[in-house]
Design an enzyme around this catalytic site. Structure first.
Site, PDB file in Angstrom:
ATOM      1  N   GLY A 125       0.842  -1.196   0.000  1.00  3.46           N
ATOM      2  CA  GLY A 125       0.000   0.000   0.000  1.00  3.46           C
ATOM      3  C   GLY A 125       0.871   1.239   0.000  1.00  3.46           C
ATOM      4  N   ASN A 126       0.278   2.378   0.228  1.00  2.00           N
ATOM      5  CA  ASN A 126       1.068   3.605   0.328  1.00  2.00           C
ATOM      6  C   ASN A 126       0.428   4.542   1.331  1.00  2.00           C
ATOM      7  OD1 ASN A 126      -0.757   5.515  -1.165  1.00  2.00           O
ATOM      8  ND2 ASN A 126      -0.454   3.955  -2.741  1.00  2.00           N
ATOM      9  N   ARG A 127       1.079   5.677   1.566  1.00  3.98           N
ATOM     10  CA  ARG A 127       0.670   6.527   2.675  1.00  3.98           C
ATOM     11  C   ARG A 127      -0.376   7.573   2.314  1.00  3.98           C
ATOM     12  NH1 ARG A 127       5.792   8.860   5.259  1.00  3.98           N
ATOM     13  NH2 ARG A 127       4.258   9.597   6.755  1.00  3.98           N
ATOM     14  N   SER A 128      -0.987   7.460   1.150  1.00  7.60           N
ATOM     15  CA  SER A 128      -2.006   8.455   0.770  1.00  7.60           C
ATOM     16  C   SER A 128      -3.218   8.373   1.716  1.00  7.60           C
ATOM     17  CB  SER A 128      -2.463   8.189  -0.659  1.00  7.60           C
ATOM     18  OG  SER A 128      -3.598   8.959  -0.939  1.00  7.60           O
ATOM     19  N   ALA A 179      -3.210   7.741  -5.380  1.00  8.05           N
ATOM     20  CA  ALA A 179      -1.829   7.250  -5.415  1.00  8.05           C
ATOM     21  C   ALA A 179      -1.909   5.804  -5.876  1.00  8.05           C
ATOM     22  CB  ALA A 179      -1.211   7.355  -4.032  1.00  8.05           C
TER      23      ALA A 179
END
Ligand code: CTP
Length: 402
Positions: free
Chosen positions: A209-212, A276
């Site tokens: 995943g990512n930090r968006s 993102a």
């Protein structure tokens, strides 16, 4: 939980005049402009238009007495919730009550309790309107900062004509927009917005995943609603939120987002690709949880570039907006390159060195357009940037569609 700014809640008060039926259309037009409307009819106005009509049109519960659902203290709740109180039509009696501060039903108690701006739209027989008592009451309301619209001239109920007609809906909407700081520039336009970070499954419990946080995309969705757009939000992983009036499609992975995008871009006037999107995903998702012994490497495969792919099919009237999150030197130049390589009309490039921006309320970066114009922002609220982006989309639409 993401908090949205205020500004969309209108309490529409209905007085007991025949023009009440015209407010059914007014209510629809207010909704078209992105407002959320709670209708508060006076008890006697229900003789003209009944509660069921208001409930069906507004999609909300309708009360007219303070005695209904007293535990909710409706007048106080409504007064606090209202960003604008619009009373249309207002009868001579209702105007007299407002002027003298009387409060004997839900509408007049709400009017007394609210600190929101108030617009009053009188509609009545010319004799009653021109009577000095009514004129003096209107002066009193104006002196208190209440906006009182002039009625129109023309045919009235029965054979009479003169001043007192309920104004054209467009004139009322203009007054509402003026006070609420919106222009309805995207009414009738479909805007597709993606937000949040995609989730690429490794196995049933793990993912890339990512930090968006989704905050920027949601801010843009909010501002698009405020300009009256028909908003579709394709939503990957975000902070929790509740935004009334959007079509929300929840997705997880980039591939899922791609499918939704394809379907939603049909008939769209704009795309804002704020999500993102993961550049890569595991080659395959393991059906079982991968055990410690074998959890050493994850083989990845490239995800499709959703924005570049959509831009290849872009129609001339459509406006596309991309985002770029960059780190290090030459951020602006890289943004400009990306604007052209992705084939978008506008691109916001932001500096994410050291994890800045993610989940934060403020953003620093540059908005660039294909004409070579640019705007730099330092620590501005993401909703402010959302407003700017929506404004530039509206301008682009005007330029391409005339
Ligand atoms: N984007 C997309 N599909 C992807 C990756 C990104 O549609 N697979 C979109 C993003 O939503 C954003 C824009 O493309 O609007 C810019 O993405 P960026 O993070 O810069 O990724 P890349 O274009 O892949 O660039 P880089 O090679 O620098 O990672």
């Amino acid at each position: 939980m993401i908090d949205f700014p205020r500004g969309r809640e209108v309490v529409l008060g209905i007085g007991a005049g025949i023009a009440a039926y015209k407010s059914c259309d007014l209510l629809r037009r207010l909704q078209d402009q992105g407002f959320l409307v709670t209708v508060v009819p006076t008890p006697s106005s229900l003789n003209f238009v009944g509660r069921a009509t208001w409930e069906a049109l507004s999609g909300r519960e309708v009360k007219s007495e303070v005695w209904e659902g007293t535990q909710a203290v409706s007048h106080v709740a409504l007064a606090e919730k209202a960003d604008l109180l619009l009373i249309a039509p207002a009868t001579a009696d209702l105007i007299a009550k407002l002027a003298s501060g009387r409060a004997d039903d839900l509408l007049t108690t709400t009017a007394l309790a609210t600190t929101a701006p108030v617009i009053v739209v009188p509609a009545m027989h010319p004799g009653m309107y021109l009577n000095l008592a009514t004129q003096s009451n209107i002066e009193t309301l104006r002196a208190r900062g209440i906006t009182v619209l002039e009625p129109d001239y023309g045919r009235l109920t029965g054979k009479d004509s003169g001043i007192g007609r309920f104004p054209e809906t467009s004139r009322i909407i203009e007054a509402v927009n003026g006070i609420s700081g919106t222009e309805g520039r995207l009414v009738g336009k479909k805007v597709v917005i993606t937000a949040g970070g995609t989730v690429e499954a490794i196995d049933p419990v793990r993912f890339i995943g990512n930090r968006s946080s989704g905050r920027q995309g949601l801010a843009i969705a909010f501002e698009a609603l405020r300009e009256g757009a028909d908003v579709t939000l394709i939503c990957a992983q975000t902070e929790e939120f509740l935004l009334e009036g959007i079509k929300r499609i929840d997705v997880t992975s980039a591939v899922e987002m791609q499918e939704s995008l394809k379907a939603e871009l049909k008939g769209a006037d704009a795309l804002v690709m704020a999500a993102a999107v993961a550049d890569a995903r595991p080659v395959s998702k393991s059906a079982e949880k991968i055990g410690k012994a074998t959890y050493k490497t994850i083989e990845l495969t490239e995800n499709p570039d959703l924005l570049a792919e959509a831009a290849r099919e872009k129609l001339t009237h459509q406006v596309f907006v991309g985002f770029a999150a960059e780190t290090g030197a030459g951020i602006r130049e890289r943004g400009l390159k990306k604007l052209h390589s992705k084939g978008v009309d506008l691109l916001y490039v932001t500096d994410v060195s050291g994890g800045k921006v993610f989940g934060e309320e403020l953003t620093t970066g540059s908005l660039l357009n294909k004409r070579g114009e640019s705007w730099d922002f330092v620590s501005i609220d993401k909703f402010e940037l959302g407003r700017k982006i929506i404004g530039e989309i509206a301008k682009e639409m005007e330029m391409t569609n005339g």
